[in-house]
Design a protein around this motif. Structure first.
Motif, PDB file in Angstrom:
ATOM      1  N   ARG A   1       6.125  10.591 -28.630  1.00  0.00           N
ATOM      2  CA  ARG A   1       4.712  10.686 -29.004  1.00  0.00           C
ATOM      3  C   ARG A   1       4.521  11.057 -30.465  1.00  0.00           C
ATOM      4  NH1 ARG A   1       1.664  14.754 -25.625  1.00  0.00           N
ATOM      5  NH2 ARG A   1       3.628  15.894 -25.490  1.00  0.00           N
TER       6      ARG A   1
ATOM      7  N   HIS B   1       5.325   7.318 -34.965  1.00  0.00           N
ATOM      8  CA  HIS B   1       4.708   6.002 -34.855  1.00  0.00           C
ATOM      9  C   HIS B   1       5.019   5.135 -36.072  1.00  0.00           C
ATOM     10  CE1 HIS B   1       1.568   8.301 -32.283  1.00  0.00           C
ATOM     11  NE2 HIS B   1       2.636   7.969 -31.569  1.00  0.00           N
TER      12      HIS B   1
ATOM     13  N   THR C   1       9.563   1.809 -30.314  1.00  0.00           N
ATOM     14  CA  THR C   1       8.309   2.115 -29.637  1.00  0.00           C
ATOM     15  C   THR C   1       7.101   2.070 -30.574  1.00  0.00           C
ATOM     16  OG1 THR C   1       8.846   4.447 -30.002  1.00  0.00           O
ATOM     17  CG2 THR C   1       9.326   3.545 -27.823  1.00  0.00           C
ATOM     18  N   ALA C   2       7.334   2.151 -31.882  1.00  0.00           N
ATOM     19  CA  ALA C   2       6.236   2.360 -32.832  1.00  0.00           C
ATOM     20  C   ALA C   2       5.214   1.228 -32.822  1.00  0.00           C
ATOM     21  CB  ALA C   2       6.798   2.550 -34.239  1.00  0.00           C
TER      22      ALA C   2
ATOM     23  N   HIS D   1       3.951  -0.450 -30.595  1.00  0.00           N
ATOM     24  CA  HIS D   1       3.026  -0.449 -29.458  1.00  0.00           C
ATOM     25  C   HIS D   1       2.124   0.791 -29.406  1.00  0.00           C
ATOM     26  CE1 HIS D   1       5.371  -3.799 -27.879  1.00  0.00           C
ATOM     27  NE2 HIS D   1       6.466  -3.071 -27.934  1.00  0.00           N
ATOM     28  N   HIS D   2       2.218   1.682 -30.375  1.00  0.00           N
ATOM     29  CA  HIS D   2       1.603   3.004 -30.214  1.00  0.00           C
ATOM     30  C   HIS D   2       0.077   2.976 -30.210  1.00  0.00           C
ATOM     31  CE1 HIS D   2       0.782   3.002 -34.567  1.00  0.00           C
ATOM     32  NE2 HIS D   2      -0.046   3.997 -34.319  1.00  0.00           N
ATOM     33  N   ASP D   3      -0.545   1.940 -30.796  1.00  0.00           N
ATOM     34  CA  ASP D   3      -2.008   1.941 -30.867  1.00  0.00           C
ATOM     35  C   ASP D   3      -2.642   0.908 -29.933  1.00  0.00           C
ATOM     36  OD1 ASP D   3      -1.132  -0.245 -32.250  1.00  0.00           O
ATOM     37  OD2 ASP D   3      -2.347   0.089 -34.047  1.00  0.00           O
TER      38      ASP D   3
ATOM     39  N   GLN E   1      -1.746   2.451 -22.023  1.00  0.00           N
ATOM     40  CA  GLN E   1      -0.733   3.438 -22.367  1.00  0.00           C
ATOM     41  C   GLN E   1      -0.464   4.481 -21.284  1.00  0.00           C
ATOM     42  OE1 GLN E   1      -0.274   4.888 -26.325  1.00  0.00           O
ATOM     43  NE2 GLN E   1      -1.960   3.659 -27.123  1.00  0.00           N
TER      44      GLN E   1
ATOM     45  N   TYR F   1       5.238   3.373 -23.053  1.00  0.00           N
ATOM     46  CA  TYR F   1       5.552   3.310 -24.487  1.00  0.00           C
ATOM     47  C   TYR F   1       5.704   1.879 -24.992  1.00  0.00           C
ATOM     48  CZ  TYR F   1       6.485   8.349 -24.303  1.00  0.00           C
ATOM     49  OH  TYR F   1       6.374   9.697 -24.154  1.00  0.00           O
TER      50      TYR F   1
END
Length: 403
Positions: A103, A106, A155-156, A158-160, A166, A182
């Motif tokens: 978490r 990102h 994973t970054a 897909h973070h938004d 999510q 994630y």
């Protein structure tokens, strides 16, 4: 070491697996477009390994077979080769693919002890991937302690995504804080997104589904070249069937197997390493070998792979509210024309019609001229994405230190 756009300087990228290591060396003469000089890999770490290097044109430059007991020896071999070729002293940094950023991360970050401590806490979230990623970093710290390192996260990308994509339908609870969807293969998707305009033109910013079909496989729905939804969720186990991973499975199956006496470790090995194409076919996890096989089990494994990929395309199209283009990438996606053909045939209801000849010949554009939905085959390049990110991080660090 300062990052300057001097032709003599270079950047190394490393992608560490549990028993293998991929690397690439880039010239940083141009700050925004690092140019690949060499690519290679080290396989069968822990046994009779092989070290191979190819030049930028793909020709074999160097190869050796040697016992490689661990990642430390693997990196020593790589560094020795760089030194022999008078390349080691030109390195300004190393970029690593790290599967999980959790978490907190990102975007790519410079490796520090504090960051490394946090990344180690994520091992339970990717127990079969994160340790190997971090092993490459810590091993290199011991061999070249003064060399800056950068961590780039799968994973970054897909973070938004929208919040509804999510989270699982679970109650709020402290133990569930890190349990979320994630998404993975982000560096591959980010690279494809970056070059979509070169191939799709204005369609690049439309509703695009990218199918990263390799030994590990997932799909991602993009709009405006940003992730909207993806098939992998909490771990790289979820989604479509893969080489040795089962893909999506009713969680109650895990509970059932444990009730039957299987340990958590045995269940993990079953789902991660004994399932997928290998488990169903009882032969191999290699799609090319399965396509050449006439056995009923091999055909079933292929059918499951195609069926669930098509189901995922339908789901992602629903998340996008339609689809303008489908992009195939990664090992199977780029090289298995029969799989692309089977998927394309079952996506005609979406308005996708493949050009059989173009697909068989491996052209970049493989849909018919009258197909409402376009289809492309585009090679991915995670190493180039890692190089770009790492160079930006190192440049930012340099500028901050000179203020």
């Amino acid at each position: 070491m300062n990052v300057d756009t001097d032709q003599s300087q270079s950047l190394l990228t490393i992608n560490s697996g549990s028993s293998s290591l991929r690397f690439a060396l880039f010239s940083i003469h141009e700050p925004d477009t690092p140019q690949c000089l060499y690519r290679g890999g080290i396989t069968a770490i822990g046994g009779g390994g092989r070290f191979h290097v190819h030049d930028a044109g793909g020709d074999l430059f160097h190869a050796q077979d040697t016992a490689i007991p661990d990642h430390g020896h693997a990196l020593q071999i790589l560094l020795a080769w760089l030194s022999k070729e008078m390349l080691l002293q030109k390195l300004v940094g190393v970029g690593h693919r790290v599967v999980h950023g959790g978490r907190r991360f990102h975007a790519p970050v410079r490796v520090t002890e504090e960051n490394l401590v946090y990344l180690k806490t994520l091992i339970p979230l990717a127990p079969n991937h994160q340790p190997a990623c971090l092993l490459g970093i810590t091993t290199l710290q011991g061999l070249q302690p003064g060399l800056p390192q950068v961590a780039c996260f799968d994973t970054a990308f897909h973070h938004d995504r929208p919040a509804v994509e999510q989270y699982f339908a679970l109650p709020a609870h402290p133990k569930l804080d890190d349990v979320r969807r994630y998404g993975f293969h982000g560096l591959s998707y980010e690279y494809i997104a970056s070059i979509l305009p070169d191939h799709l033109g204005k369609l690049a910013d439309g509703k695009v589904i990218v199918a990263h079909l390799g030994h590990g496989a997932s799909l991602c729905a993009m709009n405006q070249r940003r992730s909207v939804a993806t098939t992998m969720t909490f771990t790289p186990l979820d989604g479509i069937p893969m080489g040795t991973r089962c893909g999506s499975i009713d969680p109650a199956v895990v509970l059932y197997l444990q009730d039957q006496g299987m340990t958590a470790g045995a269940v993990s090995d079953l789902l991660y390493f004994q399932s997928g194409l290998l488990g169903v076919s009882k032969e191999t996890d290699d799609m090319a070998e399965l396509l050449a096989s006439s056995s009923a089990q091999a055909q079933l494994a292929i059918e499951q792979f195609v069926h669930h990929t098509v189901r995922s395309i339908g789901s992602l199209a629903a998340a996008l509210g339609g689809v303008d283009a489908l992009v195939f990438t990664a090992g199977i996606g780029e090289h298995a024309a029969p799989i692309r053909a089977a998927i394309g045939e079952r996506c005609q209801w979406l308005g996708l019609y493949l050009d059989r000849s173009a697909n068989q010949l491996g052209h970049t554009l493989i849909s018919r001229s009258d197909s409402p939905v376009g289809a492309w085959v585009i090679g991915t390049d995670e190493e180039s994405m890692i190089a770009r990110h790492s160079l930006r991080v190192l440049e930012h660090h340099k500028q901050r230190n000179t203020l």
